[in-house]
Scaffold this motif. Structure first.
Motif, mmCIF file in Angstrom:
data_model
loop_
_atom_site.group_PDB
_atom_site.id
_atom_site.type_symbol
_atom_site.label_atom_id
_atom_site.label_comp_id
_atom_site.label_asym_id
_atom_site.label_seq_id
_atom_site.Cartn_x
_atom_site.Cartn_y
_atom_site.Cartn_z
ATOM 1 N N LEU A 40 49.068 36.401 38.721
ATOM 2 C CA LEU A 40 48.355 36.205 40.203
ATOM 3 C C LEU A 40 49.151 34.962 40.673
ATOM 4 C CD1 LEU A 40 44.499 36.186 39.250
ATOM 5 C CD2 LEU A 40 45.976 37.631 41.046
ATOM 6 N N ARG A 41 49.896 34.203 39.751
ATOM 7 C CA ARG A 41 50.466 33.009 40.545
ATOM 8 C C ARG A 41 51.843 33.560 40.814
ATOM 9 N NH1 ARG A 41 52.635 30.213 42.975
ATOM 10 N NH2 ARG A 41 53.310 28.224 42.817
ATOM 11 N N GLN A 42 52.488 34.358 39.825
ATOM 12 C CA GLN A 42 53.884 34.456 40.178
ATOM 13 C C GLN A 42 54.127 35.688 41.115
ATOM 14 O OE1 GLN A 42 55.380 35.353 36.339
ATOM 15 N NE2 GLN A 42 54.724 33.273 35.511
ATOM 16 N N ARG A 43 53.258 36.500 41.031
ATOM 17 C CA ARG A 43 53.364 38.183 41.770
ATOM 18 C C ARG A 43 52.645 38.031 43.116
ATOM 19 N NH1 ARG A 43 54.557 41.097 45.058
ATOM 20 N NH2 ARG A 43 54.875 43.333 44.549
ATOM 21 N N VAL A 44 51.500 37.485 43.098
ATOM 22 C CA VAL A 44 50.635 37.246 44.250
ATOM 23 C C VAL A 44 50.706 35.776 45.142
ATOM 24 C CG1 VAL A 44 48.252 37.578 45.213
ATOM 25 C CG2 VAL A 44 48.942 38.702 43.306
ATOM 26 N N GLY A 45 51.065 34.928 44.264
ATOM 27 C CA GLY A 45 51.250 33.725 44.723
ATOM 28 C C GLY A 45 49.872 32.590 45.103
ATOM 29 N N VAL A 46 49.089 33.087 44.216
ATOM 30 C CA VAL A 46 47.889 32.464 44.192
ATOM 31 C C VAL A 46 48.221 31.018 43.773
ATOM 32 C CG1 VAL A 46 45.630 32.003 43.152
ATOM 33 C CG2 VAL A 46 46.433 34.284 43.702
ATOM 34 N N PRO A 47 47.877 30.021 44.620
ATOM 35 C CA PRO A 47 48.122 28.423 44.347
ATOM 36 C C PRO A 47 46.746 27.794 43.561
ATOM 37 C CG PRO A 47 46.953 28.642 46.672
ATOM 38 C CD PRO A 47 46.975 30.071 45.933
ATOM 39 N N ASP A 76 40.285 25.388 49.446
ATOM 40 C CA ASP A 76 39.105 25.756 49.575
ATOM 41 C C ASP A 76 38.675 26.900 48.617
ATOM 42 O OD1 ASP A 76 38.493 23.597 51.466
ATOM 43 O OD2 ASP A 76 39.064 24.929 53.033
ATOM 44 N N GLY A 77 39.329 26.803 47.634
ATOM 45 C CA GLY A 77 38.665 27.553 46.556
ATOM 46 C C GLY A 77 38.674 29.304 46.856
ATOM 47 N N GLY A 78 37.588 29.896 46.917
ATOM 48 C CA GLY A 78 37.651 31.367 47.197
ATOM 49 C C GLY A 78 38.314 31.759 48.417
ATOM 50 N N LYS A 79 38.432 30.857 49.260
ATOM 51 C CA LYS A 79 38.942 31.096 50.767
ATOM 52 C C LYS A 79 40.487 31.139 50.529
ATOM 53 C CE LYS A 79 36.159 28.064 52.599
ATOM 54 N NZ LYS A 79 35.281 27.185 53.567
ATOM 55 N N GLY A 80 41.125 30.056 49.734
ATOM 56 C CA GLY A 80 42.234 29.975 49.472
ATOM 57 C C GLY A 80 42.689 31.294 48.646
ATOM 58 N N LEU A 81 41.833 31.859 47.632
ATOM 59 C CA LEU A 81 42.231 33.100 46.758
ATOM 60 C C LEU A 81 42.392 34.163 47.912
ATOM 61 C CD1 LEU A 81 42.454 34.181 44.017
ATOM 62 C CD2 LEU A 81 40.146 34.377 43.936
ATOM 63 N N ILE A 82 41.355 34.210 48.684
ATOM 64 C CA ILE A 82 41.528 35.431 49.495
ATOM 65 C C ILE A 82 42.689 35.353 50.509
ATOM 66 C CG2 ILE A 82 40.297 36.569 51.654
ATOM 67 C CD1 ILE A 82 37.626 35.808 50.359
ATOM 68 N N ALA A 83 43.060 34.387 50.980
ATOM 69 C CA ALA A 83 44.183 34.074 51.915
ATOM 70 C C ALA A 83 45.274 34.507 51.106
ATOM 71 C CB ALA A 83 44.199 32.615 52.316
ATOM 72 N N ALA A 84 45.445 33.942 49.949
ATOM 73 C CA ALA A 84 46.714 34.410 49.009
ATOM 74 C C ALA A 84 46.798 36.063 48.989
ATOM 75 C CB ALA A 84 46.579 33.742 47.720
ATOM 76 N N HIS A 85 45.900 36.554 48.585
ATOM 77 C CA HIS A 85 45.838 38.144 48.589
ATOM 78 C C HIS A 85 45.995 38.769 49.798
ATOM 79 C CE1 HIS A 85 44.554 39.090 44.294
ATOM 80 N NE2 HIS A 85 43.485 38.022 44.518
ATOM 81 N N ARG A 86 45.718 38.346 50.820
ATOM 82 C CA ARG A 86 45.800 38.757 52.093
ATOM 83 C C ARG A 86 47.412 38.837 52.539
ATOM 84 N NH1 ARG A 86 44.102 42.019 54.768
ATOM 85 N NH2 ARG A 86 44.126 41.216 56.813
ATOM 86 N N THR A 416 37.766 36.592 36.372
ATOM 87 C CA THR A 416 38.965 36.692 35.066
ATOM 88 C C THR A 416 38.798 38.216 34.923
ATOM 89 O OG1 THR A 416 38.489 34.880 34.111
ATOM 90 C CG2 THR A 416 39.701 36.330 32.908
ATOM 91 N N GLY A 417 37.507 38.930 34.534
ATOM 92 C CA GLY A 417 37.385 40.231 34.570
ATOM 93 C C GLY A 417 37.940 41.235 35.865
ATOM 94 N N GLY A 418 37.631 40.670 36.921
ATOM 95 C CA GLY A 418 38.058 41.452 37.866
ATOM 96 C C GLY A 418 39.506 41.571 38.058
ATOM 97 N N ALA A 419 40.167 40.552 37.821
ATOM 98 C CA ALA A 419 41.709 40.410 37.715
ATOM 99 C C ALA A 419 42.359 41.304 36.736
ATOM 100 C CB ALA A 419 42.084 38.867 37.654
#
Length: 437
Positions: A40-47, A76-86, A416-419
């Motif tokens: 998630l960090r390397q490929r998706v860029g989740v901060p 902002d947590g989940g909002k940042g996660l969604i933004a990274a995936h988008r 974690t399970g979702g990922a």
């Protein structure tokens, strides 16, 4: 920081699930967790950042993590996660369609061949050798909550999207998928009683959570404690305690704190512009004010806190060297040789004696449900009820995976399970796409 090992993670899931989680599903999550976070960090860029604001306390000048969960997401947590995936989807040239409900999984010759959706009011078939269901459980459906969790759950407040109404379960069942897991269980938490009923707030998001209860007390409408607030770290009790609040008269409770611990409460959850605060200089005055908020017995409320205070002082008199420390299970309790409460507070038990006193009204917020689809833990393939084998081309991840959680769960392990299973599903779908090309 202290290591959190694979054995620790496994024990936490199995312990909180009372030994009922599927060992192979648990093993797949635990074994795949570190690689999933790295991907998630390397490929998706989740901060990713260290979750100092939610999972650590400043003790003697050092941030001390507790509960095995050290990572959060910046912005902002989940909002940042969604933004990274988008952003990752857009960079890969992948289209996302909104307002396009799935209505049917297309099957030919026993294999998945696509998905039927409604787009612009018209049916459209998307041809594909694989479909990955990642559309949540049924927590947003009052009818299904009542059916599976019980009638009281109709009044639970939905923490997130209003759209998780069990569609993935019904779509999969129509093509023969097998259900499994704890359909009476769910992730719930202490939630602001004034929050919206059937959806979360996209701006405030998780700020409606009220997770400070290990630092204080929770009392129901009749003025009686109903849980051991210091049983374990918040990560391991909030889902369980949310359910306990729902079982109380009226489905709500009051969190009570004194001025000693108020500075330790999370600012994002207890800020003046986020939660209604009821202040009073004495416990008697606080009880009187809470009558307007749903407290039914102010004398019982006063007696419960007085009895609790007596028990904490008796413990302190017997064990003067015991030190209060919110970052460890400190053993500072209400139980001593001279006085024991029938319902103890096992850790972090300070007397409520320094005014002004704060009360916050909370209810149960439901996040996701535990019952779901049976899967092959190696591939995330959905299992057929008729054959006991994976349905070719059908996969699932996230809250739709059954058998992972029962009764309770460790905080953060749902993501974690979702990922983990999302990666597995994607890899298997890619294989089928390449074979069909």
């Amino acid at each position: 920081m202290d290591p959190y090992t694979a054995d620790d993670f496994t024990r936490d899931i199995m312990r909180l699930g009372e030994g009922r989680p599927d060992p192979q599903v648990v093993k797949a999550v635990v074994d795949g967790s570190r690689d999933a976070v790295g991907w998630l960090r390397q490929r998706v860029g989740v901060p990713f950042i260290f979750s100092f604001h939610r999972q650590a306390y400043l003790v003697n000048g050092r941030q001390v993590f507790w509960g095995g969960l050290a990572l959060g997401v910046d912005h902002d947590g989940g909002k940042g996660l969604i933004a990274a995936h988008r952003a990752a989807l857009e960079a890969a040239g992948i289209e996302t369609w909104f307002d396009t409900p799935a209505t049917e999984i297309a099957v030919e010759g026993g294999s998945i061949v696509g998905l039927v959706v409604s787009r612009g009011g018209k049916a459209k078939t998307l041809r594909s050798p694989a479909v990955v269901l990642a559309c949540g459980g049924f927590e947003s459906s009052r009818a299904l909550r009542s059916q599976y969790l019980g009638p009281d759950w109709e009044r639970a407040k939905v923490r997130g999207t209003p759209y998780n109404t069990g569609d993935g379960l019904s779509l999969a069942q129509r093509v023969g998928a097998r259900l499994t897991g704890d359909f009476k269980g769910c992730h719930s938490t202490c939630w602001d009683a004034n929050a919206p009923d059937d959806r979360g707030d996209r701006v405030l998001s998780n700020q409606f959570t009220k997770s400070g209860y290990p630092l204080g007390l929770m009392l129901n409408a009749r003025g009686v404690r109903f849980v051991d607030e210091g049983e374990d770290f918040r990560n391991y009790t909030y889902a369980k305690f949310g359910r306990e609040i729902m079982a109380q008269p009226g489905g709500y409770a009051f969190q009570v704190y004194d001025s000693t611990v108020v500075p330790w409460l999370r600012k994002e959850e207890y800020a003046d512009d986020v939660v209604e605060k009821i202040w009073a200089d004495t416990i008697e005055e606080l009880a009187a004010k809470l009558l307007e908020k749903g407290l039914e017995d102010k004398d019982a409320f006063f007696h419960s806190i007085t009895r609790y205070n007596d028990a904490t002082r008796a413990f302190k008199a017997e064990k003067a060297d015991a030190r209060w420390d919110p970052a460890v299970k400190d053993g500072v309790s209400t139980q001593s040789s001279s006085l024991k409460l029938d319902l103890p507070k096992s850790n972090w038990a300070l007397p409520l004696e320094n005014g002004p006193f704060l009360a916050v009204k909370v209810t149960c917020g439901i996040t996701f449900t535990f019952g779901g689809l049976a899967i092959d833990p190696e591939t995330a393939g959905v299992i057929s009820g008729a054959t006991g084998k994976p349905i070719r081309g059908l996969f699932c991840t996230g809250e739709l995976v059954g058998g992972l959680f029962y009764s309770n769960y460790p905080g953060g392990s749902g993501l974690t399970g979702g990922a983990v299973f999302g990666r597995k599903a994607g890899q298997e779908a890619a294989k089928l796409a390449k074979a069909a090309a």
